[in-house]
Design an enzyme around this catalytic site. Structure first.
Site, PDB file in Angstrom:
ATOM      1  N   SER A   1      26.533 119.359   3.390  1.00 42.62           N
ATOM      2  CA  SER A   1      27.190 119.606   1.853  1.00 42.62           C
ATOM      3  C   SER A   1      27.449 120.961   1.504  1.00 42.62           C
ATOM      4  O   SER A   1      27.179 122.217   2.039  1.00 42.62           O
ATOM      5  CB  SER A   1      25.900 119.247   1.497  1.00 42.62           C
ATOM      6  OG  SER A   1      25.256 119.663   0.185  1.00 42.62           O
TER       7      SER A   1
ATOM      8  N   GLN B   1      21.212 121.958   5.911  1.00 46.39           N
ATOM      9  CA  GLN B   1      20.857 123.584   5.752  1.00 46.39           C
ATOM     10  C   GLN B   1      21.257 124.846   6.865  1.00 46.39           C
ATOM     11  O   GLN B   1      20.790 125.802   6.438  1.00 46.39           O
ATOM     12  CB  GLN B   1      18.778 123.295   6.006  1.00 46.39           C
ATOM     13  CG  GLN B   1      18.632 122.576   5.158  1.00 46.39           C
ATOM     14  CD  GLN B   1      18.158 123.337   3.647  1.00 46.39           C
ATOM     15  OE1 GLN B   1      18.792 123.961   3.361  1.00 46.39           O
ATOM     16  NE2 GLN B   1      18.264 122.212   2.116  1.00 46.39           N
TER      17      GLN B   1
ATOM     18  N   ALA C   1      26.329 114.656   0.947  1.00 46.10           N
ATOM     19  CA  ALA C   1      25.956 115.008   2.402  1.00 46.10           C
ATOM     20  C   ALA C   1      25.101 113.225   2.448  1.00 46.10           C
ATOM     21  O   ALA C   1      25.127 112.886   3.540  1.00 46.10           O
ATOM     22  CB  ALA C   1      24.910 115.809   2.605  1.00 46.10           C
ATOM     23  N   THR C   2      24.286 113.243   1.516  1.00 49.33           N
ATOM     24  CA  THR C   2      23.947 111.899   1.182  1.00 49.33           C
ATOM     25  C   THR C   2      25.172 110.871   1.738  1.00 49.33           C
ATOM     26  O   THR C   2      24.855 110.119   2.315  1.00 49.33           O
ATOM     27  CB  THR C   2      22.884 111.751   0.143  1.00 49.33           C
ATOM     28  OG1 THR C   2      22.352 112.435  -0.370  1.00 49.33           O
ATOM     29  CG2 THR C   2      22.502 109.901  -0.091  1.00 49.33           C
TER      30      THR C   2
ATOM     31  N   CYS D   1      14.476 117.239  -3.859  1.00 50.24           N
ATOM     32  CA  CYS D   1      15.070 115.479  -4.455  1.00 50.24           C
ATOM     33  C   CYS D   1      13.547 114.906  -4.811  1.00 50.24           C
ATOM     34  O   CYS D   1      14.216 113.536  -4.978  1.00 50.24           O
ATOM     35  CB  CYS D   1      15.638 114.875  -3.153  1.00 50.24           C
ATOM     36  SG  CYS D   1      17.473 115.804  -2.112  1.00 50.24           S
TER      37      CYS D   1
END
Length: 361
Positions: A188, A171, A72-73, A308
């Site tokens: 993600s 999320q 997802a990043t 993170c």
């Protein structure tokens, strides 16, 4: 071991594992083909990738395309860095509680505006939206405190200024409907019981991005590189399962929420109790030594903040944004649960955490 860190990652669904194993065969299996090759093995692998793309697309609104990414990043970076309005120099606006994948990327580019949130962790409906914003980034469900943003209202305000809307749906995906008003949505796989190492960016039809990685023209020319059929298949299977089980999973999460809320009734909830995903409980107890608590509760896997940022020693930017002092933020814990969390496990975890916390008094 009781796992209560679902915001960091989720257990791999058995169905996703089985789907992946089918594409991890040895030399005699015939399932190791490159999905970009024109021969029979390559076409079979390509078919598996496209089936997975259809399954993942079912998470999103109609009228868009799914681009597979490594995370997802990466998907968020693709949306932000390869977006024409941003490249033209217009500002990017984002909420103060976005993931670092958004905040750090936007700040690296420059020309940004941060939108504050209230003590409840929600963007206020009357927050000022600068007219020169070309891209608005809003997280649907916050990864640290679980608050749900008013996406429909933010989309309306973005359209009034001509801005595009990028939603971090990491999320939310598989748990609730992703917003139809978005122009781009990042997700993600490993946050919805799929494998680590793969994510996706949904891009609304008609929206053009510039290439993210050059070198082969894969993924509609935006992200060159050979796709992993195994990762795609695992992602697809997990997405399909999430769509099929959405109501069942939500009901289970709701039952666990009430168990946890009742157990920690004397603790302070961080963020809104109303506008919140009930699989996230971020709470604090004044004077609590969280490092000691985690050391004494080794049977329970939970977080002192965003995964993170764990170990960084920095106070959570999300907890600071809702007005918590450093001491309050450092006395906070995050519990997250989902499909494979049992009632018995939740009850025991709450008991162990509360006993360890009370021993510090």
């Amino acid at each position: 071991m009781i796992y209560l860190d679902y915001q960091a990652t989720t257990p791999l669904a058995p169905e996703a594992r089985e789907a992946m194993l089918a594409w991890l065969g040895g030399p005699e299996s015939g399932t190791f083909g490159n999905p970009h090759s024109p021969h029979r093995m390559g076409r079979a692998a390509a078919a598996a990738v496209e089936l997975a793309r259809e399954q993942v697309a079912a998470l999103f609104p109609p009228g868009g395309q799914v681009i597979f990414t490594g995370s997802a990043t990466e998907a968020l970076n693709l949306a932000i860095r390869c977006n024409t309005p941003v490249r033209a120099g217009e500002h990017t606006a984002f909420s103060a509680i976005e993931h670092a994948a958004v905040i750090d990327t936007v700040k690296a580019i420059g020309n940004w505006t941060e939108l504050p949130v209230g003590p409840n962790g929600v963007i206020a409906p009357d927050v000022e939206m600068p007219k020169y914003v070309g891209l608005l980034c809003v997280m649907q469900v916050n990864n640290e405190i679980g608050t749900i943003q008013p996406i429909a209202d933010m989309a309306r305000r973005a359209k009034e200024t001509g801005a595009l809307l990028l939603v971090d749906g990491v999320q939310a995906a598989g748990k609730m409907a992703l917003p139809q008003q978005a122009d781009m949505i990042a997700v993600s796989a490993h946050k919805l019981h799929g494998p680590k190492g793969i994510g996706a960016l949904w891009v609304r039809d008609g929206l053009s991005l510039t290439p993210h990685i050059e070198g082969g023209g894969q993924e509609q020319g935006l992200r060159s590189g050979t796709l992993s059929p195994a990762l795609c298949a695992g992602f697809g299977a997990a997405a399909k399962l999430a769509v099929e089980r959405r109501d069942e999973d939500a009901g289970h999460v709701e039952q666990l929420w009430h168990i946890a809320r009742d157990a920690f009734s004397g603790w302070t909830l961080n963020g809104s109790a109303e506008h919140r995903w009930h699989g996230n409980l971020n709470i604090r107890k004044d004077g609590l030594d969280v490092a000691r608590l985690m050391s004494e509760c080794r049977e329970v896997m939970f977080s002192a903040g965003s995964a993170c940022a764990s170990g960084s020693g920095r106070t959570s930017h999300v907890l600071r944004a809702i007005g918590l002092s450093d001491a309050q933020a450092k006395s906070s814990i995050r519990l997250g649960w989902g499909r494979y969390t049992t009632r018995e496990g939740m009850q025991r975890a709450c008991k162990l955490i509360i006993q360890a916390a009370e021993s510090q008094a």
